[in-house]
Design a protein around this motif. Sequence first.
Motif, short mmCIF file in Angstrom:
data_model
loop_
_atom_site.label_atom_id
_atom_site.label_comp_id
_atom_site.label_asym_id
_atom_site.label_seq_id
_atom_site.Cartn_x
_atom_site.Cartn_y
_atom_site.Cartn_z
N VAL A 1 0.85 -1.20 0.00
CA VAL A 1 0.00 0.00 0.00
C VAL A 1 0.88 1.25 0.00
CG1 VAL A 1 -1.67 1.36 1.33
CG2 VAL A 1 -1.95 -1.11 1.14
N ASP A 2 0.65 2.13 -0.97
CA ASP A 2 1.42 3.38 -1.07
C ASP A 2 0.68 4.57 -0.46
OD1 ASP A 2 3.66 2.33 -2.54
OD2 ASP A 2 2.35 2.26 -4.31
N VAL A 3 -0.60 4.68 -0.77
CA VAL A 3 -1.36 5.86 -0.37
C VAL A 3 -2.78 5.44 0.00
CG1 VAL A 3 -1.82 6.36 -2.81
CG2 VAL A 3 -2.19 8.14 -1.11
N VAL A 4 -3.30 6.05 1.06
CA VAL A 4 -4.62 5.70 1.58
C VAL A 4 -5.57 6.89 1.49
CG1 VAL A 4 -5.93 4.86 3.58
CG2 VAL A 4 -3.59 4.04 3.18
N TYR A 5 -6.73 6.64 0.94
CA TYR A 5 -7.81 7.63 0.92
C TYR A 5 -8.74 7.31 2.08
CZ TYR A 5 -12.15 9.93 -0.61
OH TYR A 5 -13.30 10.67 -0.67
N ILE A 6 -8.85 8.24 3.04
CA ILE A 6 -9.66 8.03 4.24
C ILE A 6 -11.03 8.68 4.05
CG2 ILE A 6 -9.88 8.55 6.71
CD1 ILE A 6 -6.83 8.44 6.87
N ALA A 7 -12.07 7.84 4.14
CA ALA A 7 -13.43 8.30 3.88
C ALA A 7 -14.40 7.88 4.97
CB ALA A 7 -13.91 7.78 2.52
N THR A 8 -13.92 7.87 6.21
CA THR A 8 -14.76 7.55 7.36
C THR A 8 -15.39 8.84 7.90
OG1 THR A 8 -12.70 7.61 8.64
CG2 THR A 8 -13.56 5.44 8.05
N PRO A 9 -16.36 8.74 8.84
CA PRO A 9 -16.95 9.95 9.42
C PRO A 9 -15.91 10.85 10.09
CG PRO A 9 -18.35 8.07 9.88
CD PRO A 9 -17.08 7.52 9.27
N HIS A 10 -16.25 12.14 10.22
CA HIS A 10 -15.31 13.16 10.71
C HIS A 10 -14.61 12.77 12.00
CE1 HIS A 10 -17.47 15.48 7.78
NE2 HIS A 10 -18.54 15.61 8.53
N ASN A 11 -15.36 12.18 12.93
CA ASN A 11 -14.81 11.93 14.26
C ASN A 11 -13.72 10.87 14.27
OD1 ASN A 11 -17.02 10.04 13.73
ND2 ASN A 11 -16.61 9.27 15.78
N PHE A 12 -13.59 10.11 13.17
CA PHE A 12 -12.55 9.08 13.07
C PHE A 12 -11.31 9.53 12.30
CE2 PHE A 12 -16.42 6.32 13.39
CZ PHE A 12 -16.13 5.76 14.63
N HIS A 13 -11.35 10.73 11.73
CA HIS A 13 -10.25 11.15 10.85
C HIS A 13 -8.91 11.22 11.57
CE1 HIS A 13 -13.04 13.08 7.59
NE2 HIS A 13 -13.16 11.78 7.70
N LEU A 14 -8.91 11.72 12.78
CA LEU A 14 -7.66 11.78 13.54
C LEU A 14 -7.09 10.38 13.75
CD1 LEU A 14 -5.50 13.16 15.33
CD2 LEU A 14 -7.12 12.94 17.24
N GLU A 15 -7.90 9.50 14.30
CA GLU A 15 -7.47 8.13 14.60
C GLU A 15 -6.95 7.41 13.34
OE1 GLU A 15 -9.62 3.86 15.71
OE2 GLU A 15 -10.64 5.74 16.21
N HIS A 16 -7.69 7.52 12.27
CA HIS A 16 -7.31 6.76 11.07
C HIS A 16 -6.12 7.38 10.34
CE1 HIS A 16 -11.69 5.14 11.11
NE2 HIS A 16 -10.89 4.45 11.90
N SER A 17 -6.01 8.70 10.38
CA SER A 17 -4.84 9.34 9.79
C SER A 17 -3.58 8.98 10.56
CB SER A 17 -5.02 10.87 9.76
OG SER A 17 -6.04 11.25 8.88
N LEU A 18 -3.65 9.02 11.87
CA LEU A 18 -2.48 8.68 12.68
C LEU A 18 -2.07 7.23 12.46
CD1 LEU A 18 -3.21 10.43 16.11
CD2 LEU A 18 -1.86 11.27 14.17
N LEU A 19 -3.05 6.34 12.31
CA LEU A 19 -2.77 4.93 12.05
C LEU A 19 -1.98 4.77 10.74
CD1 LEU A 19 -3.24 1.87 12.66
CD2 LEU A 19 -5.36 2.06 11.32
N CYS A 20 -2.45 5.43 9.71
CA CYS A 20 -1.77 5.33 8.40
C CYS A 20 -0.39 5.97 8.42
CB CYS A 20 -2.63 5.99 7.32
SG CYS A 20 -4.20 5.15 7.00
N LEU A 21 -0.28 7.15 9.01
CA LEU A 21 1.00 7.86 9.05
C LEU A 21 2.04 7.07 9.85
CD1 LEU A 21 -0.40 11.46 9.54
CD2 LEU A 21 0.71 10.58 7.47
N LYS A 22 1.59 6.45 10.92
CA LYS A 22 2.49 5.63 11.75
C LYS A 22 3.11 4.50 10.93
CE LYS A 22 2.46 2.58 15.80
NZ LYS A 22 1.59 1.98 16.85
N HIS A 23 2.36 4.00 9.96
CA HIS A 23 2.83 2.91 9.11
C HIS A 23 3.39 3.42 7.78
CE1 HIS A 23 0.47 0.56 12.02
NE2 HIS A 23 1.24 -0.46 11.65
#
Length: 326
Positions: free
Chosen positions: A67-89
């Motif tokens: 996986v090179d790049v992730v498009y995050i399309a979850t509800p607003h309240n999850f954007h922080l959690e999911h962005s941090l998860l992807c960036l960490k990896h």
Amino acid sequence: MAKKYNWAILGCGNIAKKFSKELKGLPNANLYATASRNIENAENFATEFGFEKAYGSYEEMVKDPKVDVVYIATPHNFHLEHSLLCLKHKKAVLCEKAFAINTKEVTQMISASKQNNTFLMEAFWVAFRPKQKKVLEIIKSENLGKLKFVKSDFFFKGDYNPNSRLYNINLGGGSLLDIGIYPVFTALMLLGIPDEIKTLAHFSPTGSEESISMLFGYINGETAVLSSSFEASYKNDVELIFEKGCIKYHRFSGNPIELTINDTIQEINFDAGPNMGYQFEAIHVMECLDKQLIESPVLTNKVSLDLINILDAVRKDANIIYPNHD
């Protein structure tokens, strides 16, 4: 030959479908993986658009080295959690707007991007469409004089469902972060950060605001009148009033732009490209990755921070509160 990037979709909802439909047509974008908390949803999404893999957890997907790049399309309240998860990896991130719930969260996301030396951008697709570029070109020509007033709206009739992302306050529900962000972004891009903000909001039974009107004042005398609502449908036009004329256009349609000078109306047509225009932000992301950038030179970290700062100020004036985020 341009490098081909493996794209993954995190959150398989309607906006992800629109994005994937247009991503599919880009020669250097490989539709690689989908991820949902429900494996069946991920598999159905992958089958519909031709992704190679489907994951039943986000954690499993970000551990995939391909996986090179992730498009995050979850509800607003999850954007922080999911962005941090992807960036960490070390996965490049294109995260849907609103970038997060508040300035504190956006600041955390940007810090994580820098700490992990990994690309992060807010998915404000309208900023990359040919129409936006054409409007800016007309403004910069100064043929109309100074821009004095911005009027921008976004309305649609939403079905009331207290558990939906539109109305569930725990998901960041309400018209402001979902669609009101478009008029606010227009004002920010064209007039800058307002010096004064006044609001009037109407709230649903869940506590989310379903309609809001905003008045932005600027020290040099410019004014922006902005509104959003789930309570009614409207044409969603943008009107820019200058000293010598005005520009009027529909936010999402391809053509035309209506230009009025001295009561003479002229329609300006241009190459809007295919589809809605989500592909243009994907193209830009891959151009940034080609250059090994971790921040877009167009939709910079500062733009996203300015935008969320304004949204926080609007929420404060309107008394819009998101539990567990304020």
